[in-house]
Design an enzyme around this catalytic site. Structure first.
Site, PDB file in Angstrom:
ATOM      1  CE  LYS A  59      -3.926  -2.654   2.232  1.00 54.90           C
ATOM      2  NZ  LYS A  59      -4.440  -2.559   3.592  1.00 54.90           N
ATOM      3  CG  HIS A  95       1.089  -9.409  17.479  1.00 53.28           C
ATOM      4  ND1 HIS A  95       2.531  -8.751  17.563  1.00 53.28           N
ATOM      5  CD2 HIS A  95       0.933  -9.968  16.271  1.00 53.28           C
ATOM      6  CE1 HIS A  95       3.053  -9.316  16.460  1.00 53.28           C
ATOM      7  NE2 HIS A  95       2.175 -10.002  15.701  1.00 53.28           N
TER       8      HIS A  95
END
Length: 108
Positions: A59, A95
């Site tokens: 991206k 995470h």
């Protein structure tokens, strides 16, 4: 000057059945050796984080590169490092529970 940014979020449980193939496809040899000593849960987290990071890189480069064209190693402090690139790339992986996310900033 910022050339691009990217962000990606991965649900860790979605990659469980593809873990072995995903590790082979996205992890460097050094990271595969490192991950071999992890529990299955930690291997899933690690692979999901690397996958999110590679998607973020795609991206940030506006789709002109593929995920497989990036080499990511683990730095001395455990941080991900994109190697072999001429542009400055800052990145982070996080995470939390069922999710791994990554962001990237590419600068010239």
């Amino acid at each position: 000057m910022i050339e691009g940014t990217g962000c990606d979020l991965v649900k860790i449980s979605r990659i469980d059945r593809y873990l072995d193939q995903l590790e082979t496809r996205i992890l460097s040899q050094a990271d595969r050796r490192r991950a071999a000593g992890f529990s299955r849960k930690r291997r899933l987290e690690f692979a999901a984080g690397r996958f999110a990071l590679k998607e973020s890189l795609v991206k940030a480069f506006h789709g002109t590169r593929t995920a497989g064209s990036f080499l990511i190693e683990t730095g001395e402090s455990g941080q991900p490092v994109v190697v072999g690139e001429s542009l400055r790339i800052s990145c982070s992986v996080s995470h939390d529970g069922e999710y791994a996310m990554a962001w990237v900033v590419v600068e010239s």
